[in-house]
Design an enzyme around this catalytic site. Structure first.
Site, PDB file in Angstrom:
ATOM      1  CB  SER A 127      -0.891   0.005   1.247  1.00 46.07           C
ATOM      2  OG  SER A 127      -1.517   1.261   1.431  1.00 46.07           O
ATOM      3  CE1 TYR A 152      -4.252  -1.916   4.834  1.00 47.54           C
ATOM      4  CE2 TYR A 152      -3.517   0.288   4.227  1.00 47.54           C
ATOM      5  CZ  TYR A 152      -3.926  -0.983   3.866  1.00 47.54           C
ATOM      6  OH  TYR A 152      -3.998  -1.331   2.537  1.00 47.54           O
TER       7      TYR A 152
END
Length: 325
Positions: A127, A152
């Protein structure tokens, strides 16, 4: 090729399965169909895949060690496309264990399966969040990514480190993909553009963080899929005649857009002006994302072509059709 796609009922996984099936590959898709967002949307995506030749679906949690081991024993995958994960930055503030279970344990079960069963190439989703507090832009894969601002992001960086370790120890090629704000039809309802559309159509105000002063490298789903499929088809890059064990690439639009511009385009297409609730920056958010895609273009010919205006138009067209059903 026979390809395992994790997160097959997810946004990117669904579109990748469609494209890979069209290209003639055999696909085994897995997903745990959790309730992080509306499960009906996940089932609706799956309904577009089930019944197609060369596609089979297994409901399975990535953190299920025995189930994942059995999956790899029962199939002989050529390639694994590991897209399954617990997504979302803000959700990780309240549900940290979901990220450890899915993103860390889940990635480890995939790595172990690949290690023990002769998978030729593992491609996994990282990501743009790993760039965290970096201020240098555009973000390049050579930049340091040791300042995450959300759990995350930390789990995605940990995934990259685990993959680097397995590639080094067991000498099978692994390619990581840092996705940048993927949007489009069939997208995730927790993403800003989708949440805005829901609120606008319901006549509710939208929450606009950092008072609207944010930028995102919005990347349309078709462009993302083109990049992923190019990597599946071409395979891992070579260096000095040897397959590079682990490489990471950015998949972004290489063009950050102002958040307020995105909102204006969405309002215009929906034909409704939004009531805006301006708020400060939220914990875990970053001010701007901007992908350096030179390496991805050089190695795989990745070149996004979809403007934000066109992409949002396609999303709104789908949105109207889907919610009229």
């Amino acid at each position: 090729m026979k390809i395992l796609v994790t997160g097959a009922a997810g946004f990117i996984g669904f579109f990748c399965c469609q494209r890979l099936l069209k290209d003639g590959h055999e696909i085994v898709g897995i997903d745990n169909l959790n309730s992080y967002y509306d499960v009906r949307l996940k089932h609706a995506r799956l309904a577009q895949l089930e019944g197609k030749a060369r596609f089979s679906f297994v409901k399975l949690d990535l953190a299920d060690r025995e189930g994942m081991a059995a999956l790899f024993r029962n199939h002989h995958f050529d390639v694994v496309l590991h897209l399954g994960a617990q997504a979302g930055v803000r959700y990780s503030l309240d549900n940290p264990f979901a990220y450890v279970d899915s993103n860390l344990t889940g990635t480890l079960t995939v790595l172990e399966g690949c290690r023990h069963h002769g998978v030729k190439h593992l491609i996994y989703a990282s990501s743009s969040s790993v760039y965290g507090a970096n201020t240098k832009q555009p973000f390049a894969v050579e930049d340091r990514v040791d300042s995450p601002v959300s759990l995350y992001a930390a789990t995605k960086k940990a995934d990259e480190l685990m993959c680097q370790t397995y590639a080094h120890l067991y000498r099978f090629p692994i390619t990581g993909l840092r996705f940048f704000t993927v949007y489009g039809p069939w997208g995730r309802p927790d993403m800003a553009y989708f949440k805005f559309a829901n609120a606008i159509m319901a006549g509710k105000p939208i929450d606009v963080y950092n008072h609207g002063d944010m930028k995102r490298d919005f990347t349309y789903i078709d462009d993302i899929v083109n990049g992923v499929v190019a990597i599946v088809d071409k395979g891992p890059m070579s260096s000095g005649g040897e397959s590079a064990p682990h490489r990471v690439y950015n998949l972004g639009n290489n063009q950050p857009e102002q958040l307020m511009d995105m909102i204006s385009l969405l309002e215009a297409r929906l034909g409704v002006s939004a009531t805006k609730n301006f708020l400060p920056m939220q914990p875990g958010d970053v001010y701007s994302t901007y992908a350096d895609i030179d390496a991805t273009h050089k190695d795989y010919g990745f070149s996004p072509i979809t403007s934000l205006a066109i992409g949002l138009e396609r999303f709104v067209d789908w949105y109207g059709q889907y919610y009229r059903q």
